[in-house]
Design an enzyme around this catalytic site. Structure first.
Site, short mmCIF file in Angstrom:
data_model
loop_
_atom_site.label_atom_id
_atom_site.label_comp_id
_atom_site.label_asym_id
_atom_site.label_seq_id
_atom_site.Cartn_x
_atom_site.Cartn_y
_atom_site.Cartn_z
CB CYS A 73 -47.76 -85.81 40.40
SG CYS A 73 -46.25 -84.90 40.12
NE ARG A 118 -38.08 -83.45 43.35
CZ ARG A 118 -38.55 -82.69 42.36
NH1 ARG A 118 -37.70 -82.06 41.58
NH2 ARG A 118 -39.85 -82.58 42.16
CD GLN A 164 -42.40 -79.81 43.28
OE1 GLN A 164 -43.16 -80.69 43.68
NE2 GLN A 164 -41.92 -79.79 42.06
CG ASP A 201 -46.81 -79.58 42.52
OD1 ASP A 201 -46.89 -79.25 41.33
OD2 ASP A 201 -46.51 -80.72 42.90
CG HIS A 222 -50.89 -81.84 39.72
ND1 HIS A 222 -50.45 -81.83 41.02
CD2 HIS A 222 -49.85 -82.25 38.96
CE1 HIS A 222 -49.19 -82.24 41.05
NE2 HIS A 222 -48.79 -82.49 39.82
CE LYS A 280 -39.32 -79.58 29.91
NZ LYS A 280 -38.38 -79.48 31.00
CG HIS A 327 -47.18 -82.23 36.24
ND1 HIS A 327 -47.14 -83.07 37.31
CD2 HIS A 327 -47.30 -83.01 35.14
CE1 HIS A 327 -47.21 -84.31 36.88
NE2 HIS A 327 -47.32 -84.31 35.58
ZN LIG Z 1 -46.89 -82.87 39.24
#
Ligand SMILES: [Zn+2]
Ligand SMILES: [Zn+2]
Length: 652
Positions: free
Chosen positions: A339, A368, A386, A388, A390, A470, A516
């Site tokens: 992010c 992680r 990910q 991912d 945005h 979410k 996200h």
């Molecule tokens: Zn994010």
């Protein structure tokens, strides 16, 4: 006297202290009485021996009621602990809760671990104890008295639990006794051990006391219990099937990936065939994003520590982050999320309201920290990619953006073979950032997108994260297991921390809404889920090898090479097997490797310039020219890639 209303029954006046179970038993027919196992008093599940002390509403709970399953399983864990204590008197009790798949109990056993034979013995003793229908009795006592009692019994872990409870301000605790067995327990429980009709011990694993690596390693026995033998049998069969489909096993058999001690736990090596599947997943993913108006980003794996300070990760997430490294006397850290990089690109210049929405996606590899004990094949790893994205948009664009994201999510999941889900919407918790107005706007946008798609969902009121509402989507695989993959999260926190804004029509700065979003979750985990869902037999469009050319004797070698060349030229992922082996063996091997099509070439095919296809499921097709076969494969691939995924079952 107190008044007790039996649900859908009489209003009864009775002495205070009357037991809920006695009262219910009188009101029920003999047949129903036999199935009575618990009482719901004013909406709370209680023991049948619960004394009614005030005006209440009481409802019977019967054997087989879904809401009693957890209590059945918890009672089964007590039954197991009783059997263990009888067979291994030196074993010390830790904790024994019900879990989603059944129950477990942790034991400290002097001299090592339980063997499969031990589990059989314990289970046999449980059967005996269940047949005896031993009553479970609840006792309440002051906490110091309970401490003394467990101290004398040498149950050190129970004493520690009691100390913990005491520190939390508890003064009185409840105990459950069944025959010679006594446990510290909140309850409630089934009235006797005879009410546990179907159970099975599954396996045993090491588990640290309180999950702490510095505390003793205990033996955790897992088991499961059901209200009927039939349900238990069905569950055990699913478990067998799941074992056969274990992605770690199939991953090795099909040479898809490995995890190696020398490299490090939780770090995935993608072998050529696994890497091919990943490439196909990524290609599809990227193409679909571009088609839907996304731009691609690439961002670095490390960033200065200060970035993670600004983002708040060092405050809220540091236990999942790896230690800093020094570069030119500046601290850097490896990224746990993408992010802040996407925000940095947004902030690289001024943004106008006219540019929004911005949809940015990246297959971003993050790292992680996960505890060693929690790592599991591809499903739980330390480094993963990910899928991912945005989205930065204006408040007036949010509805449409969420609708589009949800549509894309469901589409992609369907193409990968998943069309059953459980959906959860989390709303505002007590502590939160962002304005009430934005929370309402966003929560409504998420809700209305779900409703437009006609999707059922559960609301977790107040269970949300502090930074925004979410949607979480858990997909169901062919064994009905749920996997958390997709998430769509509105975020009011990061834009504020990084001072993200755009210039509005009024020439003033405004905060955009940031979303996200991950559809597959991570490529590693999703790959693992797919391996198990398909049992390694990927649909044609995802199969690392689509076709293998097989010869019967070396008289067909020349034609086989020619066919192979044509397949490769047409873009098919093809292999050739010219070994001097029996055809049966070659076919079997290709089947074991789950290759969707085999082309068998004999003298006839050479003479006619044709190929004879067979599927991995054993279906034989008529001989056809190579071009026809290629056409067929390309059409099937295209169908798969556009949502009409051809499952291995339906191809038969
Ligand atoms: Zn994010
Ligand atoms: Zn208990």
């Amino acid at each position: 006297m107190i008044k007790v209303q039996i649900k859908d029954g009489d209003l009864i006046e009775t002495e205070p202290g009357t037991l809920a179970g006695e009262l219910l038993a009188k009101a029920l027919s003999k047949k129903k009485r036999k199935k009575l196992i618990l009482a719901k008093v004013n909406g709370q599940i209680r023991d049948l021996s619960f004394p009614l002390t005030e005006d209440s509403q009481v409802e019977p709970v019967f054997s087989g009621d879904p809401e009693a399953l957890e209590i059945l399983r918890h009672s089964a864990s007590h039954l197991m602990a009783q059997a263990v204590k009888q067979l291994y008197p030196k074993a010390k009790l830790a904790i024994g809760p019900a879990i989603e798949s059944g129950f477990y109990y942790d034991f400290d056993v002097p001299g090592g671990s339980f063997s499969p034979e031990d589990l059989e013995r314990i289970e046999a003793r449980m059967q005996e104890l269940a047949r005896e229908a031993i009553p479970l009795e609840r006792q309440e006592m002051p906490i110091d008295q309970a401490e003394k009692l467990f101290q004398d019994m040498g149950e050190d872990y129970k004493v520690e639990l009691l100390h913990d409870l005491e520190a939390q301000g508890e003064r009185e605790v409840s105990l459950y006794k069944q025959g010679d067995f006594l446990d510290l327990c909140r309850g409630p429980h089934l009235p006797d051990t005879g009410k546990i009709p179907a159970f099975k011990l599954i396996n045993v694993a090491g588990a640290f006391w309180k999950g702490d690596e510095n505390r003793p390693m205990l033996q955790r026995i897992y088991g499961t219990a059901f209200f009927t033998k039939k349900e238990l049998a069905a569950y055990l069969q699913r478990l067998e099937e799941a074992k056969k489909r274990d992605h770690r096993k199939i991953g090795k058999q099909l040479d898809l990936f490995s995890i190696q001690e020398e490299i490090g736990p939780g770090l995935i090596l993608w072998h050529p065939k696994g890497a091919m599947v990943r490439k196909l997943m990524e290609d599809f993913w990227r193409e679909e994003h571009i088609r839907r108006g996304y731009d691609l980003l690439f961002t670095p794996h490390i960033a200065k520590r200060d970035l993670w300070k600004t983002s708040g990760h060092l405050d809220f997430y540091s236990e999942n982050m790896y230690s800093p490294m020094e570069i030119d006397e500046v601290s850097y850290q490896i990224k746990p999320m993408n992010c802040p990089f996407h925000i940095a690109i947004y902030n690289s210049r001024k943004r106008s309201y006219r540019e929004l929405p911005l949809r940015w996606c990246e297959l971003g590899t993050v790292y992680r920290y996960e505890r060693t004990g929690t790592l599991h094949g591809l499903m739980r790893v330390r480094g993963f990619t990910q899928d991912d994205a945005h989205i930065f948009c204006r408040p007036d664009q949010l509805d449409e953006e969420i609708t589009e994201i949800l549509d894309m999510t469901l589409y992609m999941l369907r193409v990968f073979g998943f069309d059953r889900y459980d959906i959860y919407l989390s709303t505002r918790p007590e502590k939160y950032v962002g304005s009430d107005e934005h929370w309402e706007l966003s929560t409504n946008a998420l809700k209305s997108a779900l409703e437009k798609q006609g999707l059922e969902y559960e609301i977790d009121p107040g269970e949300g994260v502090f930074y925004g509402p979410k949607i979480d989507i858990k997909i169901k695989d062919c064994l009905d297991r749920s996997w958390q993959c997709s998430t769509i999260q509105v975020d009011f926190n990061l834009p504020e921390r990084f001072n993200v804004n755009y210039t509005g029509q009024d020439s003033q700065p405004h905060a955009p809404i940031m979303v996200h979003r991950a559809l597959l979750g991570s490529l590693e985990r999703f790959f693992g889920v797919m391996i198990e869902h398909y049992a390694g037999a990927f649909p044609l469009w995802l199969a690392p090898v689509q076709v293998r050319v097989l010869t019967i004797t070396d008289r067909q070698d020349e034609w086989a090479r020619n066919v192979f060349g044509q397949l490769r030229k047409a873009g098919l992922r093809a292999e050739i097997d010219l070994r001097n082996e029996k055809l049966g063996k070659k076919v079997r091997e290709a089947q074991v490797e789950k290759i969707p099509y085999m082309l068998v070439l004999g003298d006839q095919e050479v003479a006619d310039k044709t190929v004879s296809p067979r599927t991995r499921e054993g279906r034989k097709l008529d001989a056809m020219p190579v071009e026809s076969f290629v056409e067929m494969i390309l059409a099937e691939t295209e169908r798969g890639k556009t949502g009409g995924a051809v499952s291995p079952e339906s191809r038969e």
